[in-house]
Each structure stands twice: as C-alpha cells, then as structure tokens.
Design a protein around this motif. Structure first.
Motif, PDB file in Angstrom:
ATOM      1  N   LEU A  61      27.078  34.711   4.315  1.00  0.00           N
ATOM      2  CA  LEU A  61      26.505  33.493   3.746  1.00  0.00           C
ATOM      3  C   LEU A  61      26.247  33.724   2.263  1.00  0.00           C
ATOM      4  O   LEU A  61      25.469  34.607   1.891  1.00  0.00           O
ATOM      5  CB  LEU A  61      25.199  33.139   4.470  1.00  0.00           C
ATOM      6  CG  LEU A  61      24.620  31.746   4.205  1.00  0.00           C
ATOM      7  CD1 LEU A  61      25.572  30.655   4.703  1.00  0.00           C
ATOM      8  CD2 LEU A  61      23.260  31.606   4.881  1.00  0.00           C
ATOM      9  N   LEU A  62      26.935  32.959   1.404  1.00  0.00           N
ATOM     10  CA  LEU A  62      26.785  33.071  -0.044  1.00  0.00           C
ATOM     11  C   LEU A  62      25.806  32.008  -0.522  1.00  0.00           C
ATOM     12  O   LEU A  62      25.971  30.825  -0.235  1.00  0.00           O
ATOM     13  CB  LEU A  62      28.134  32.892  -0.746  1.00  0.00           C
ATOM     14  CG  LEU A  62      29.277  33.796  -0.275  1.00  0.00           C
ATOM     15  CD1 LEU A  62      30.504  33.564  -1.144  1.00  0.00           C
ATOM     16  CD2 LEU A  62      28.857  35.258  -0.294  1.00  0.00           C
ATOM     17  N   LEU A  63      24.798  32.440  -1.274  1.00  0.00           N
ATOM     18  CA  LEU A  63      23.747  31.535  -1.748  1.00  0.00           C
ATOM     19  C   LEU A  63      23.582  31.674  -3.251  1.00  0.00           C
ATOM     20  O   LEU A  63      23.645  32.776  -3.795  1.00  0.00           O
ATOM     21  CB  LEU A  63      22.402  31.858  -1.078  1.00  0.00           C
ATOM     22  CG  LEU A  63      22.396  32.003   0.449  1.00  0.00           C
ATOM     23  CD1 LEU A  63      21.024  32.488   0.903  1.00  0.00           C
ATOM     24  CD2 LEU A  63      22.750  30.685   1.106  1.00  0.00           C
ATOM     25  N   GLN A  64      23.350  30.567  -3.932  1.00  0.00           N
ATOM     26  CA  GLN A  64      23.010  30.615  -5.352  1.00  0.00           C
ATOM     27  C   GLN A  64      21.511  30.807  -5.489  1.00  0.00           C
ATOM     28  O   GLN A  64      20.731  29.992  -5.010  1.00  0.00           O
ATOM     29  CB  GLN A  64      23.443  29.334  -6.073  1.00  0.00           C
ATOM     30  CG  GLN A  64      24.916  29.288  -6.394  1.00  0.00           C
ATOM     31  CD  GLN A  64      25.251  28.239  -7.436  1.00  0.00           C
ATOM     32  OE1 GLN A  64      24.383  27.520  -7.915  1.00  0.00           O
ATOM     33  NE2 GLN A  64      26.508  28.159  -7.800  1.00  0.00           N
ATOM     34  N   GLU A  67      17.011  31.410  -9.508  1.00  0.00           N
ATOM     35  CA  GLU A  67      16.681  32.102 -10.751  1.00  0.00           C
ATOM     36  C   GLU A  67      17.901  32.745 -11.392  1.00  0.00           C
ATOM     37  O   GLU A  67      17.789  33.456 -12.382  1.00  0.00           O
ATOM     38  CB  GLU A  67      15.604  33.157 -10.482  1.00  0.00           C
ATOM     39  CG  GLU A  67      14.287  32.551  -9.993  1.00  0.00           C
ATOM     40  CD  GLU A  67      13.213  33.610  -9.808  1.00  0.00           C
ATOM     41  OE1 GLU A  67      13.494  34.795 -10.066  1.00  0.00           O
ATOM     42  OE2 GLU A  67      12.087  33.236  -9.424  1.00  0.00           O
ATOM     43  N   GLY A  68      19.080  32.515 -10.820  1.00  0.00           N
ATOM     44  CA  GLY A  68      20.307  33.043 -11.390  1.00  0.00           C
ATOM     45  C   GLY A  68      20.977  34.053 -10.478  1.00  0.00           C
ATOM     46  O   GLY A  68      20.323  34.867  -9.839  1.00  0.00           O
ATOM     47  N   GLY A  69      22.309  33.991 -10.429  1.00  0.00           N
ATOM     48  CA  GLY A  69      23.064  34.948  -9.641  1.00  0.00           C
ATOM     49  C   GLY A  69      23.407  34.429  -8.253  1.00  0.00           C
ATOM     50  O   GLY A  69      23.057  33.304  -7.879  1.00  0.00           O
ATOM     51  N   THR A  70      24.085  35.245  -7.505  1.00  0.00           N
ATOM     52  CA  THR A  70      24.523  34.896  -6.159  1.00  0.00           C
ATOM     53  C   THR A  70      24.010  35.940  -5.177  1.00  0.00           C
ATOM     54  O   THR A  70      24.079  37.134  -5.448  1.00  0.00           O
ATOM     55  CB  THR A  70      26.065  34.837  -6.089  1.00  0.00           C
ATOM     56  OG1 THR A  70      26.543  33.876  -7.022  1.00  0.00           O
ATOM     57  CG2 THR A  70      26.523  34.466  -4.690  1.00  0.00           C
ATOM     58  N   VAL A  71      23.492  35.472  -4.057  1.00  0.00           N
ATOM     59  CA  VAL A  71      23.007  36.343  -2.991  1.00  0.00           C
ATOM     60  C   VAL A  71      23.994  36.253  -1.837  1.00  0.00           C
ATOM     61  O   VAL A  71      24.387  35.150  -1.430  1.00  0.00           O
ATOM     62  CB  VAL A  71      21.603  35.921  -2.517  1.00  0.00           C
ATOM     63  CG1 VAL A  71      21.161  36.771  -1.328  1.00  0.00           C
ATOM     64  CG2 VAL A  71      20.602  36.038  -3.655  1.00  0.00           C
ATOM     65  N   ALA A  72      24.423  37.401  -1.320  1.00  0.00           N
ATOM     66  CA  ALA A  72      25.318  37.440  -0.168  1.00  0.00           C
ATOM     67  C   ALA A  72      24.555  37.991   1.028  1.00  0.00           C
ATOM     68  O   ALA A  72      24.050  39.111   0.988  1.00  0.00           O
ATOM     69  CB  ALA A  72      26.543  38.305  -0.468  1.00  0.00           C
ATOM     70  N   LEU A  73      24.453  37.202   2.087  1.00  0.00           N
ATOM     71  CA  LEU A  73      23.821  37.650   3.324  1.00  0.00           C
ATOM     72  C   LEU A  73      24.904  38.010   4.321  1.00  0.00           C
ATOM     73  O   LEU A  73      25.894  37.290   4.485  1.00  0.00           O
ATOM     74  CB  LEU A  73      22.948  36.540   3.919  1.00  0.00           C
ATOM     75  CG  LEU A  73      21.736  36.072   3.100  1.00  0.00           C
ATOM     76  CD1 LEU A  73      20.970  35.009   3.875  1.00  0.00           C
ATOM     77  CD2 LEU A  73      20.825  37.238   2.763  1.00  0.00           C
TER      78      LEU A  73
END
Length: 291
Positions: A61-64, A67-73
C-alpha cells in the motif's frame, strides 16, 4: 499514537485482511478502494505483487505522507521468505510496469520509491517518470550497471535541467519575473467584500488566523504564484475568481523582470524538464501489469 500512526495501523489491518489468492484480487482492490476513499488526503495506491509459480499474491500500500514523501506499507509473506529475496531468486519475477524498454517488478518499484523526488504527483506517475529517465540512460553510449542506475538517473536529471534552463528562460521570461503579491483564499462573498480595497487585503495578512479566509503576502517567481495572479501587473486587483476548489482575491504589489541568475536558471530548468517528461510520457508505451 498520532493521527498518521493510527492511519498506518489501519492500513496494516487492511493489508492483513485482504484475500491472498490471485482470483480474489478484484475483491481486494475493492476493499482497498473503499479504504482509500476514507483517507483521500493519502492518495492510496494498492500494488499487487504476483508470486511466480503460485496462485498466492502479496500486497503493498503506497501512501502520500501529508508532510512530504511516500510511505510504503507491506506485510511479511506467510512462508517466511522476504519478498525481495523471493523475487530476486526467480528469473520470471512478475512485472509491475513496462515503460518502453524498462520492465519494473513490484519489488524494484518499492526500492525506487526511496529516491523519488516527492513532488506533487502520485507514486504511479513518479515511477513512470523514473522509468522514462532510465530509458534515456540506457541509450547513452556509456554502459551503466544496475547498481549505478539511480546515481546516473539523478545526474541525468541535473544535467538535462541545466541544458534546458537557459533556452527555456529566454523563451518564457515572463514566467520567471519576480513578483510580490498579496492574496486571500476563502468564500466568494467574503472576498467580494474585500476585493475593492487592497488595504483591507493587506490588513488581513497581519490580523492573525481567520476561520473565513487565508491570506498570504510573498515574493515569488511568477509561475510559482496562484495561476490567476501570474500575469497581473502591479496594482492589478484580481478576483474573486474560482481557484483550487475555493475562491481567490489578490493584488500584485510589484513586478521585476526576470534575470538569468543561478536561482532563476535552476527554476527554469526544473520547469523545462517537467515539460520534457510530460512530452515523453505522452509518446511512451506504458503498461501496468495487473492480474
């Protein structure tokens, strides 16, 4: 736990609850789409990672990050084999996307995310743009190993921006004028009341937080301003006009012609490179591989 932490925990629960069989991927996508609709600010993207030689799939799961950047779960595969290793040891690892001559697996895409520019774009668009750059590098005369590709991509971006900047600035100087402006965003009626009096706009900038309007005073390059103000002359009052889902009223306080200094040339290079990428994207062969 912070709001973001709570959301991430919710995302992990979503991943753990998704059906893992290839035939059930449409159901998993519907569940992920419903979760994304509840968290629109994160622009969630579900990536389906097909395991070679099996009917089992994995999900990322890719999330924006607001506060900036991308989080990958992601979740650990049930068989205890890390997914990156599982892909690297199988020559037929499933592809996530093909862009011209670049073929990217889901594992490679997750690795790539760490070096994305984190501009205002979805992870899908960023991955495609990186693939377009890698296509250009692979056509250079000098061979580049896989371990050097990211550094080469960064260098290509810097070099190409530097090459494009001077000519783009010369062709579009007004975009890079230095403009000092004041603008307010809020309801149409409240802004209409203020539009006839620039001094009221100026007062709003120094009156502290206001639940009805948001006021900004700043000096920026013209293209960085809200679109309705970019071509306005000093003293021009603009609006209220529809802008970004609300309304805007503003006034230009001063405007200086663009100069070919380092900052302006760098900005021109970035804009030119973005347009170059858009042109390449329009003509590229892009295929997202889905089950």
């Amino acid at each position: 736990m912070s709001d973001l932490g709570t959301t991430l925990a919710s995302g992990m629960r979503l991943l753990r609850g998704l059906p893992r069989l290839r035939a059930e991927v449409p159901q998993a996508r519907r569940s992920a789409a419903a979760w994304a609709a509840d968290h629109p600010e994160l622009k969630a993207e579900l990536v389906v990672d097909e395991r070679p030689g099996t009917s089992v799939v994995d999900f990322h799961l890719l999330l924006q990050d607001p506060e900036g950047g991308t989080v990958a779960l992601t979740t650990q595969a049930d068989d205890g084999v890390p997914q990156l290793i599982g892909h690297s040891t199988h020559r037929a690892a499933g592809r996530l996307v093909s862009v011209d001559e670049i073929h990217l697996s889901a594992a490679q895409a997750l690795t790539m995310i760490r070096s994305l520019s984190h501009r205002d774009a979805t992870p899908h668009d960023e991955i495609v743009d990186q693939c377009l750059i890698l296509n250009e590098i692979r056509h250079d005369d000098t061979p580049v190993g896989d371990e050097e590709l990211q550094a080469a991509a960064d260098e290509f971006r810097r070099r190409r921006e530097a090459e494009l900047g001077p000519a783009y600035l010369a062709a579009h100087p007004r975009k890079f004028d230095r403009v000092r402006a004041l603008w307010s965003i809020g309801s149409e009626q409240r802004l209409a009341d203020m539009a006839g009096d620039p001094m009221e706009l100026l007062g709003a900038a120094f009156s502290g937080p206001n639940d009805e309007i948001e006021t900004t005073i700043a000096e920026r390059l013209a293209f960085e301003l809200p679109e309705p103000l970019r071509d306005a002359e000093p003293g021009d009052v603009v609006g209220p006009v529809a802008h970004a889902g609300t309304f805007l009223t503003g006034v230009v306080l001063g405007r200086a012609d663009a100069s070919a200094d380092e900052r302006t040339l760098a900005a021109a290079g970035r804009v030119a490179f973005t347009e170059w990428l858009a042109e390449r994207r329009a003509t590229a062969s892009i295929e997202w591989h889905r089950s």
